[in-house]
Each structure stands twice: as C-alpha cells, then as structure tokens.
Design a protein around this motif. Structure first.
Motif, PDB file in Angstrom:
ATOM      1  N   GLU A 156      50.423  14.387  90.668  1.00 18.87           N
ATOM      2  CA  GLU A 156      49.848  14.090  91.986  1.00 18.87           C
ATOM      3  C   GLU A 156      48.328  14.243  91.958  1.00 18.87           C
ATOM      4  O   GLU A 156      47.591  13.442  92.534  1.00 18.87           O
ATOM      5  CB  GLU A 156      50.475  15.001  93.048  1.00 18.87           C
ATOM      6  CG  GLU A 156      51.959  14.675  93.231  1.00 18.87           C
ATOM      7  CD  GLU A 156      52.633  15.460  94.334  1.00 18.87           C
ATOM      8  OE1 GLU A 156      52.048  16.431  94.840  1.00 18.87           O
ATOM      9  OE2 GLU A 156      53.780  15.077  94.682  1.00 18.87           O
ATOM     10  N   LEU A 157      47.860  15.268  91.269  1.00 15.25           N
ATOM     11  CA  LEU A 157      46.398  15.444  91.148  1.00 15.25           C
ATOM     12  C   LEU A 157      45.795  14.274  90.378  1.00 15.25           C
ATOM     13  O   LEU A 157      44.727  13.767  90.712  1.00 15.25           O
ATOM     14  CB  LEU A 157      46.089  16.766  90.431  1.00 15.25           C
ATOM     15  CG  LEU A 157      46.437  18.027  91.226  1.00 15.25           C
ATOM     16  CD1 LEU A 157      46.442  19.250  90.308  1.00 15.25           C
ATOM     17  CD2 LEU A 157      45.442  18.229  92.382  1.00 15.25           C
ATOM     18  N   LEU A 158      46.505  13.860  89.346  1.00 14.21           N
ATOM     19  CA  LEU A 158      46.017  12.729  88.546  1.00 14.21           C
ATOM     20  C   LEU A 158      45.902  11.471  89.422  1.00 14.21           C
ATOM     21  O   LEU A 158      44.899  10.750  89.368  1.00 14.21           O
ATOM     22  CB  LEU A 158      46.982  12.509  87.383  1.00 14.21           C
ATOM     23  CG  LEU A 158      46.674  11.408  86.375  1.00 14.21           C
ATOM     24  CD1 LEU A 158      47.150  11.821  84.995  1.00 14.21           C
ATOM     25  CD2 LEU A 158      47.305  10.072  86.745  1.00 14.21           C
ATOM     26  N   SER A 159      46.923  11.229  90.257  1.00 14.38           N
ATOM     27  CA  SER A 159      46.876  10.068  91.158  1.00 14.38           C
ATOM     28  C   SER A 159      45.650  10.145  92.058  1.00 14.38           C
ATOM     29  O   SER A 159      44.898   9.171  92.201  1.00 14.38           O
ATOM     30  CB  SER A 159      48.127  10.011  92.044  1.00 14.38           C
ATOM     31  OG  SER A 159      49.265   9.935  91.269  1.00 14.38           O
ATOM     32  N   GLU A 160      45.471  11.324  92.634  1.00 12.51           N
ATOM     33  CA  GLU A 160      44.317  11.500  93.536  1.00 12.51           C
ATOM     34  C   GLU A 160      43.009  11.259  92.817  1.00 12.51           C
ATOM     35  O   GLU A 160      42.082  10.650  93.346  1.00 12.51           O
ATOM     36  CB  GLU A 160      44.301  12.934  94.084  1.00 12.51           C
ATOM     37  CG  GLU A 160      45.103  13.117  95.346  1.00 12.51           C
ATOM     38  CD  GLU A 160      44.849  14.506  95.925  1.00 12.51           C
ATOM     39  OE1 GLU A 160      43.853  14.693  96.650  1.00 12.51           O
ATOM     40  OE2 GLU A 160      45.667  15.406  95.630  1.00 12.51           O
ATOM     41  N   SER A 161      42.940  11.739  91.578  1.00 10.73           N
ATOM     42  CA  SER A 161      41.675  11.618  90.840  1.00 10.73           C
ATOM     43  C   SER A 161      41.353  10.155  90.558  1.00 10.73           C
ATOM     44  O   SER A 161      40.198   9.795  90.351  1.00 10.73           O
ATOM     45  CB  SER A 161      41.726  12.428  89.535  1.00 10.73           C
ATOM     46  OG  SER A 161      42.408  11.710  88.527  1.00 10.73           O
ATOM     47  N   LEU A 162      42.387   9.301  90.551  1.00  2.90           N
ATOM     48  CA  LEU A 162      42.157   7.874  90.290  1.00  2.90           C
ATOM     49  C   LEU A 162      42.069   7.075  91.589  1.00  2.90           C
ATOM     50  O   LEU A 162      42.182   5.846  91.581  1.00  2.90           O
ATOM     51  CB  LEU A 162      43.271   7.321  89.394  1.00  2.90           C
ATOM     52  CG  LEU A 162      43.386   7.967  88.007  1.00  2.90           C
ATOM     53  CD1 LEU A 162      44.534   7.345  87.221  1.00  2.90           C
ATOM     54  CD2 LEU A 162      42.080   7.848  87.223  1.00  2.90           C
ATOM     55  N   GLY A 163      41.903   7.771  92.712  1.00  3.74           N
ATOM     56  CA  GLY A 163      41.701   7.092  93.995  1.00  3.74           C
ATOM     57  C   GLY A 163      42.987   6.559  94.603  1.00  3.74           C
ATOM     58  O   GLY A 163      42.952   5.685  95.477  1.00  3.74           O
ATOM     59  N   LEU A 164      44.137   7.060  94.156  1.00  4.67           N
ATOM     60  CA  LEU A 164      45.429   6.646  94.723  1.00  4.67           C
ATOM     61  C   LEU A 164      45.936   7.740  95.659  1.00  4.67           C
ATOM     62  O   LEU A 164      45.433   8.868  95.629  1.00  4.67           O
ATOM     63  CB  LEU A 164      46.455   6.438  93.609  1.00  4.67           C
ATOM     64  CG  LEU A 164      46.104   5.449  92.500  1.00  4.67           C
ATOM     65  CD1 LEU A 164      47.135   5.515  91.378  1.00  4.67           C
ATOM     66  CD2 LEU A 164      46.009   4.024  93.045  1.00  4.67           C
ATOM     67  N   ALA A 165      46.942   7.409  96.452  1.00  5.34           N
ATOM     68  CA  ALA A 165      47.592   8.452  97.256  1.00  5.34           C
ATOM     69  C   ALA A 165      48.248   9.450  96.304  1.00  5.34           C
ATOM     70  O   ALA A 165      48.701   9.062  95.225  1.00  5.34           O
ATOM     71  CB  ALA A 165      48.647   7.825  98.154  1.00  5.34           C
ATOM     72  N   PRO A 166      48.317  10.739  96.704  1.00  9.34           N
ATOM     73  CA  PRO A 166      48.896  11.737  95.795  1.00  9.34           C
ATOM     74  C   PRO A 166      50.301  11.366  95.306  1.00  9.34           C
ATOM     75  O   PRO A 166      50.659  11.663  94.165  1.00  9.34           O
ATOM     76  CB  PRO A 166      48.942  13.020  96.632  1.00  9.34           C
ATOM     77  CG  PRO A 166      47.940  12.819  97.704  1.00  9.34           C
ATOM     78  CD  PRO A 166      47.817  11.348  97.945  1.00  9.34           C
ATOM     79  N   ASP A 167      51.085  10.677  96.152  1.00 12.69           N
ATOM     80  CA  ASP A 167      52.468  10.380  95.732  1.00 12.69           C
ATOM     81  C   ASP A 167      52.616   8.991  95.096  1.00 12.69           C
ATOM     82  O   ASP A 167      53.728   8.519  94.878  1.00 12.69           O
ATOM     83  CB  ASP A 167      53.422  10.530  96.918  1.00 12.69           C
ATOM     84  CG  ASP A 167      53.126   9.529  98.026  1.00 12.69           C
ATOM     85  OD1 ASP A 167      52.143   8.754  97.898  1.00 12.69           O
ATOM     86  OD2 ASP A 167      53.869   9.512  99.027  1.00 12.69           O
ATOM     87  N   ALA A 168      51.481   8.347  94.763  1.00  9.21           N
ATOM     88  CA  ALA A 168      51.542   6.946  94.304  1.00  9.21           C
ATOM     89  C   ALA A 168      52.362   6.761  93.027  1.00  9.21           C
ATOM     90  O   ALA A 168      52.909   5.689  92.789  1.00  9.21           O
ATOM     91  CB  ALA A 168      50.121   6.404  94.090  1.00  9.21           C
ATOM     92  N   LEU A 169      52.434   7.797  92.197  1.00 11.29           N
ATOM     93  CA  LEU A 169      53.154   7.642  90.926  1.00 11.29           C
ATOM     94  C   LEU A 169      54.555   8.245  90.968  1.00 11.29           C
ATOM     95  O   LEU A 169      55.305   8.153  89.997  1.00 11.29           O
ATOM     96  CB  LEU A 169      52.345   8.279  89.783  1.00 11.29           C
ATOM     97  CG  LEU A 169      51.009   7.585  89.490  1.00 11.29           C
ATOM     98  CD1 LEU A 169      50.135   8.445  88.581  1.00 11.29           C
ATOM     99  CD2 LEU A 169      51.237   6.224  88.836  1.00 11.29           C
ATOM    100  N   ASN A 170      54.894   8.837  92.125  1.00 17.14           N
ATOM    101  CA  ASN A 170      56.183   9.530  92.184  1.00 17.14           C
ATOM    102  C   ASN A 170      57.369   8.577  92.061  1.00 17.14           C
ATOM    103  O   ASN A 170      58.449   8.974  91.624  1.00 17.14           O
ATOM    104  CB  ASN A 170      56.308  10.349  93.474  1.00 17.14           C
ATOM    105  CG  ASN A 170      55.316  11.499  93.491  1.00 17.14           C
ATOM    106  OD1 ASN A 170      54.526  11.643  92.564  1.00 17.14           O
ATOM    107  ND2 ASN A 170      55.332  12.305  94.532  1.00 17.14           N
ATOM    108  N   ALA A 171      57.155   7.309  92.438  1.00 23.29           N
ATOM    109  CA  ALA A 171      58.262   6.348  92.389  1.00 23.29           C
ATOM    110  C   ALA A 171      58.839   6.216  90.983  1.00 23.29           C
ATOM    111  O   ALA A 171      60.015   5.914  90.819  1.00 23.29           O
ATOM    112  CB  ALA A 171      57.790   4.980  92.863  1.00 23.29           C
TER     113      ALA A 171
END
Ligand SMILES: O=C(O)CCC(=O)C(=O)O
Ligand SMILES: [Fe+2]
Length: 363
Positions: A156-171
């Motif tokens: 989630e932190l990684l997603s945020e660091s790349l300008g995505l929503a924190p849950d963007a990769l959870n899918a």
C-alpha cells in the motif's frame, strides 16, 4: 537517452511511514522502486524476537540427518514445496550451490481434472516431524505470516509512493483462496576448492515483492545495476532486503523495476551463509495485461528518465499475456526439472526437449 544508475542500495526506515515524516519515506520509496528495484528496510513490523527464533532454527534444520531431510524432497510435491539437496536447482542453465527447503503459507489445493494446470502449483508444505525439530513448524509459520502482513502494508505504501490510491494494487492479491506465498530457508556452503561459486545464478524474482532476511553476516548477495555492474547488498543487522519481482514490474508497465541479482558462495574455508527469502505471490487467476494503472505524469517521467537497463538474467515474459499462475509455474519448471519431469511431463518436455540436464542429475 543516457541512463543513470545506482552504486548502492538505499536504506529506508519503516517507522517514518507511520508518523509525520511519511512524505519523506514515500519520496525515498519512490526513488528506490523506480531507480533501483532494491532497498533495505529497517525498523519494520516483524518482531525482533521472532526474527531471532527463525534465525536460530535455520542451521538446525540443515543439521538434520540427510535421510530426514530427503524424506521431504521437493520431487514428492507437485507444488514445488519441500527440500532440495545441494546442487539440485538450476538458474540460467547452471547448477546452484545451495541447499534449501521451500515452504508455502497455509493453502489447500483444489485442483481437479480439467482445471488449468497452474492451479496444481499451490498446496500444502512438507514439514519435518515435530519430534525431529520441535517448534520449527510453529515458528516458521508465524514468521512467514508476520512477513506477509508487513508485505501487504508495504504494498500500500508502494502504491501511494507511485501516486496511486493505497489500495490500487490490492486487486492482484484480492482473493485469499487464490493466494499462497512462498518462502524458504537456504544454506550456501563455502566454495569447495575447484568448484563453482554460483550460490544462485543471476535471476529475477517472479511475484510482487520479496522480503529477504540475511541470517548470517557473510556477504554474497549482489544486485545488478543498469550498466550491468554487480553491487553488493551485504547484510545489515535488523533489516530486510526488499526487492521487486517481475509480476510487479509487468503490472506497473516498468515503473517499478525488477532487478537482477545473484549470490556468490562464501569463500573457501569460511562458514556457510544462510538466508530466508519470502516471496509475495499474486493471485493465480489474475492476468496482468487485463489491468491498466494510471500513473501521474511525474511518475511516468521518472520512469522514462531512468532509461534502458542492461542486465543479464532469465525473464518472465509470460506475464505479459498469460495468467500469473502460468508464469509462476514455468519459472518453477525451469528451476527444478526433476520435480517438473515427475509432475508436469508436458511442460518438462517443452522446456527440456533434450531430457534431464546432466548437471541436474545429482538428485
Ligand atoms: O539468498 C539470498 O540472499 C537471495 C536468494 C534469492 O535471490 C532467491 O532465492 O530468489
Ligand atoms: Fe531472488
């Protein structure tokens, strides 16, 4: 475009991500993800006492009698879980001088006739009898569960660091019944005079994130920069080495960088090196190409500014078109031909058309 490259592996302080300095942490994380693909993580959430416990068990497992370890041999398992003797594994066509036991997080295989073949890949681990190594199973299970929890939070932190929503990769990890992470305990003996120094050959990891615990303080792990130079990632007490796998690179369209790495065996006459990697998996039924993540322009610019990388490693191109489960299975077939020959004869023939490589016949 001239590409910049790295000469060292950044050290990130996980505790910053929990407080007012989170923006600083995310900035450092973004740099590490886009430009290096590797980082050290200190002050993480896995209890130090648990780390000490699993460190203490690691040599004890390898000290078990050879016959006890052989009962758990990986070739028994269609899940590629279990024990591999020294020199049973192949990376980039060469034998690896390491001994290891692969263990999955709790998972019940539901494969039945007619299902995609890759759904056989995950299932139960093989454990030593409790009497042979009391407490081992409980500690290893608790340790990998604790690292898995950290790996979700970190993603989630990684997603945020790349300008995505924190849950963007959870899918990609959405379905707990379709998810089995894998870890292993590894022993790299010192080089025998006249023998190869390939602990593990140059490779990429397959999944999303790897969390590596270096158990002993021998150097040996090396990371390849964009010019092809090998940079040492020597042990730092209290840290994990975290790196990006091919799955995460594919789904982020190369924003997150999977970086080639290898391990050189400890020098002749020294003690063994032990390590414990944990590989965060992706749901088997996800096809990465079905997803499109929208990165902000500044992130895309950073990716483009990085330029080309010139590295020397096997790849996971199947991620571009196939189910994640198949990409994963093919990686396992290439690494463990003896297991593949027994449980996946069709794939074995495809990837080893000339039969079992002589060099891998030790086991
Ligand atoms: O043992 C290590 O330090 C690294 C192992 C590794 O890269 C792997 O097993 O994928
Ligand atoms: Fe690796």
């Amino acid at each position: 475009m001239t590409s910049s490259t790295f000469q060292s592996i950044p050290i990130l302080d996980y505790s910053l991500s929990q407080g007012p300095q989170k923006p600083l942490f995310l900035n450092q994380l973004r740099h590490a993800i886009i430009n290096v693909g590797f980082l050290y993580l200190k002050n993480h959430s896995v209890p130090a006492s648990l780390v000490e416990e699993i460190k203490a068990y690691t040599p004890k497992f390898f000290e078990l009698p050879q016959a006890t370890k052989d009962k758990l041999r990986m070739a028994n398992s269609q899940h590629f879980l279990g024990y591999s003797r020294l020199a049973a594994e192949i990376t980039k066509g060469e034998v690896d001088q390491r001994e290891q036991i692969d263990i999955g997080t709790e998972f019940e295989c539901r494969y039945k006739e007619g299902d995609p073949i890759f759904t056989k890949l995950w299932g139960r681990s093989q454990w030593p009898d409790e009497a042979d190594l009391p407490g081992f199973r409980a500690v290893v299970t608790e340790y990998f569960d604790s690292v898995a929890t950290l790996s979700y939070r970190f993603l989630e932190l990684l997603s945020e660091s790349l300008g995505l929503a924190p849950d963007a990769l959870n899918a990609f990890l959405r379905d707990p019944v379709d998810l089995c992470h894998r870890g292993k305990l590894v022993k790299y003996p010192a080089i025998l005079p006249g023998s190869s120094d390939q602990g593990v050959g140059p490779h990429f990891d397959a999944g999303f994130l790897t969390f590596l615990l270096q158990v002993t303080d021998q150097p040996g792990l090396q990371v390849q920069n964009h010019k092809g130079e090998w940079i040492a990632a020597s042990p730092i007490d209290g840290t994990f080495v975290v790196n990006i796998g091919k799955g995460l690179e594919a789904v982020t369209r190369n924003v997150a960088l999977a970086t080639s790495h290898r391990v050189l065996s400890p020098p002749v006459g020294s003690g063994p090196r032990y390590s414990i990697p944990f590989f965060q998996a992706i749901s088997q039924h996800v096809r990465l190409s079905d997803y499109h993540l929208d990165f902000p322009p500044d992130v895309i610019e950073l990716r483009n500014a990085r330029g080309d990388t010139h590295v020397d490693s096997v790849n996971y191109s199947e991620f571009k078109t196939d189910y994640a489960g198949l990409a994963n299975l093919i990686g396992r077939v290439k690494s463990h031909p003896d297991v593949a020959e027994r449980h996946y004869p069709e794939l074995f023939k495809k990837y080893y058309p000339n039969g079992m490589p002589l060099k891998a016949s030790a086991y």
